[in-house]
Write a protein that holds these residues in place. Sequence first.
Motif, short mmCIF file in Angstrom:
data_model
loop_
_atom_site.label_atom_id
_atom_site.label_comp_id
_atom_site.label_asym_id
_atom_site.label_seq_id
_atom_site.Cartn_x
_atom_site.Cartn_y
_atom_site.Cartn_z
N HIS A 74 60.86 -106.23 -149.02
CA HIS A 74 60.14 -104.97 -149.20
C HIS A 74 59.06 -105.12 -150.27
O HIS A 74 57.93 -104.67 -150.09
N SER A 75 59.40 -105.76 -151.38
CA SER A 75 58.44 -105.97 -152.47
C SER A 75 57.26 -106.81 -152.00
O SER A 75 56.11 -106.49 -152.31
N VAL A 76 57.55 -107.88 -151.27
CA VAL A 76 56.48 -108.74 -150.76
C VAL A 76 55.61 -107.97 -149.78
O VAL A 76 54.38 -108.07 -149.83
N ALA A 77 56.21 -107.18 -148.91
CA ALA A 77 55.44 -106.40 -147.93
C ALA A 77 54.55 -105.38 -148.64
O ALA A 77 53.39 -105.18 -148.24
N ASN A 94 69.68 -107.92 -151.61
CA ASN A 94 68.66 -108.60 -152.40
C ASN A 94 67.52 -109.10 -151.52
O ASN A 94 66.35 -109.01 -151.89
N ILE A 95 67.85 -109.64 -150.35
CA ILE A 95 66.82 -110.11 -149.42
C ILE A 95 65.96 -108.95 -148.95
O ILE A 95 64.73 -109.06 -148.87
N LEU A 140 50.49 -105.22 -148.51
CA LEU A 140 49.80 -103.99 -148.14
C LEU A 140 48.73 -103.65 -149.17
O LEU A 140 47.60 -103.30 -148.81
N LYS A 141 49.06 -103.78 -150.44
CA LYS A 141 48.08 -103.51 -151.50
C LYS A 141 46.91 -104.47 -151.40
O LYS A 141 45.75 -104.07 -151.54
N ASP A 142 47.21 -105.75 -151.15
CA ASP A 142 46.15 -106.75 -151.00
C ASP A 142 45.25 -106.41 -149.81
O ASP A 142 44.02 -106.53 -149.90
N LEU A 143 45.85 -105.98 -148.71
CA LEU A 143 45.07 -105.60 -147.53
C LEU A 143 44.22 -104.36 -147.80
O LEU A 143 43.08 -104.27 -147.32
#
Length: 101
Positions: free
Chosen positions: A81-84, A75-76, A88-91
């Motif tokens: 992975h989801s946060v990363a 789960n962690i 990446l999308k934000d960057l």
Amino acid sequence: MKRFNLWLAEKITTGVATMWCAYLFAGIALISLPKALQSGDSIVIVSWVAQTFLQLVLLSIIMVGQKVQSAKVENIIIETHSVALQELKDLQILSKEIQTL
């Protein structure tokens, strides 16, 4: 034959890694407890605890614990992975905005 062995190993591992199996093993171990106690010999009693009860019961309990810990780690990893990916999308969006300036 290799496929069967893998299938069988997976089924046995899945079955043993349950608290129900721990309860079953505890019941089996308790069958010999009266004889160990009747002996009155401390070595026999300690041996029963260490070799019979702990080995049988702890096997299943440890496997259950490992399953729980593994699920938490999974789960962690998924959350990280989801946060990363979101970062990446934000960057990427930020990079495109900078390039258009």
